[in-house]
Scaffold this motif. Structure first.
Motif, PDB file in Angstrom:
ATOM      1  N   ASP A  29       0.825  -1.310   0.211  1.00  0.00           N
ATOM      2  CA  ASP A  29      -0.041   0.280  -0.018  1.00  0.00           C
ATOM      3  C   ASP A  29       0.968   1.160   0.091  1.00  0.00           C
ATOM      4  O   ASP A  29       2.121   1.133   0.164  1.00  0.00           O
ATOM      5  N   ARG A  30       0.108   2.372   0.191  1.00  0.00           N
ATOM      6  CA  ARG A  30       0.961   3.604  -0.084  1.00  0.00           C
ATOM      7  C   ARG A  30       2.036   3.925   1.064  1.00  0.00           C
ATOM      8  O   ARG A  30       2.994   4.396   0.759  1.00  0.00           O
ATOM      9  N   ASP A  31       1.727   3.328   2.052  1.00  0.00           N
ATOM     10  CA  ASP A  31       2.630   3.551   3.396  1.00  0.00           C
ATOM     11  C   ASP A  31       3.731   2.344   3.413  1.00  0.00           C
ATOM     12  O   ASP A  31       4.351   2.357   4.066  1.00  0.00           O
ATOM     13  N   GLN A  86       5.378   2.479  -5.942  1.00  0.00           N
ATOM     14  CA  GLN A  86       4.069   2.064  -5.396  1.00  0.00           C
ATOM     15  C   GLN A  86       4.066   2.617  -3.908  1.00  0.00           C
ATOM     16  O   GLN A  86       3.004   2.791  -3.369  1.00  0.00           O
ATOM     17  N   VAL A  87       5.150   3.295  -3.482  1.00  0.00           N
ATOM     18  CA  VAL A  87       5.117   3.528  -2.000  1.00  0.00           C
ATOM     19  C   VAL A  87       5.317   5.166  -1.922  1.00  0.00           C
ATOM     20  O   VAL A  87       6.178   5.520  -2.618  1.00  0.00           O
ATOM     21  N   GLN A  88       4.662   5.799  -1.079  1.00  0.00           N
ATOM     22  CA  GLN A  88       4.875   7.133  -0.846  1.00  0.00           C
ATOM     23  C   GLN A  88       4.512   7.118   0.520  1.00  0.00           C
ATOM     24  O   GLN A  88       3.444   7.752   1.111  1.00  0.00           O
ATOM     25  N   SER A  90       3.619   8.402   4.244  1.00  0.00           N
ATOM     26  CA  SER A  90       3.463   9.608   4.842  1.00  0.00           C
ATOM     27  C   SER A  90       3.931   9.933   6.155  1.00  0.00           C
ATOM     28  O   SER A  90       3.073   9.701   7.097  1.00  0.00           O
ATOM     29  N   HIS A 123      13.633   7.531  -2.298  1.00  0.00           N
ATOM     30  CA  HIS A 123      12.723   8.929  -2.176  1.00  0.00           C
ATOM     31  C   HIS A 123      13.207  10.084  -1.612  1.00  0.00           C
ATOM     32  O   HIS A 123      12.875  10.837  -1.504  1.00  0.00           O
TER      33      HIS A 123
END
Ligand code: HQG
Length: 189
Positions: A29-31, A86-88, A90, A123
């Motif tokens: 997932d994003r996290d 896929q990942v950012q 937060s 990132h």
């Protein structure tokens, strides 16, 4: 499981959870969270056989606390170091100590003086509170150079700092005006 087997599994997990989850068909997932059972099954299909207790052992013994398991053991993620789109994560912005450190190699210094620190394929730029840890990171690439970062001036200029689950500090970039070379035993300044 012995240390060598743990290191091998840790490297595999770093590769999957930071860089290439698709290589075993694993959604993140994003996290950055993955389903632990999906990870175990996907890895098994590629010839990496381990179970949840083994995964827990690698997470708990990781020298840099590279991975986080959810309390219920259902999900796992890499604390930092991602390159996968896929990942950012937060991360919450947080105030760092006045000085943070980055270890690099002397062969990168001309470029760093020209461009500042940039994230490369990851990132973020990774910074440490501890000069020894930073130096050890720099040694991976050659003759180590220890850089210190004036975080207070960067914050005044509007830069946000984030801290990963494992304590590593993250920032988007460090312009060279905020960097200074710190003398070390192997690099007398
Ligand atoms: C350098 C480890 C030229 C930068 C550690 C570094 C860390 C530049 C390399 C994590 C540059 C990138 C990350 C510029 C930066 N010109 N070179 N403008 N700006 N560089 O591996 O920080 O053991 O992506 O100095 O604990 O070395 O993997 O980053 O040498 O947290 O769990 O470009 O890896 O953790 O290299 O290491 P990396 P890093 P793990």
């Amino acid at each position: 499981m012995n240390q060598k087997q743990r290191d091998t599994l840790s490297k595999f997990l770093s590769y999957i959870l930071r860089h290439a989850p698709e290589s075993i068909g694993l959604p993140l997932d994003r996290d950055g969270w993955a389903d632990t059972q999906a990870l175990i099954q996907g890895a098994r299909a590629q010839g990496h056989d381990f179970d949840l207790p083994t995964l827990r052992e690698v997470v708990e013994t990781s020298d840099k606390k590279r991975f986080t398991l959810s309390d219920d053991g259902l999900r796992i993620r890499a604390a930092q170091g991602h390159s996968t789109a896929q990942v950012q994560v937060s991360h919450l912005a947080k105030t760092p100590p006045a000085l943070l450190y980055h270890g690099t190699a002397s062969r990168f210094m001309a470029s760093i003086e020209a461009q500042g620190l940039i994230p490369g394929s990851r990132h973020h730029v990774h910074l440490s509170e501890d000069p020894q840890t930073a130096l050890a990171v720099g040694k991976r690439y050659g003759q180590p150079v220890l850089l210190s970062i004036d975080t207070q001036r960067m914050r005044e200029a509007g830069f946000a700092f984030y801290q990963a689950d494992n304590g590593v500090w993250l920032v988007e970039q460090v312009p060279s005006i905020y960097l200074s070379t710190t003398a070390t035993a192997s690099n007398p300044g």
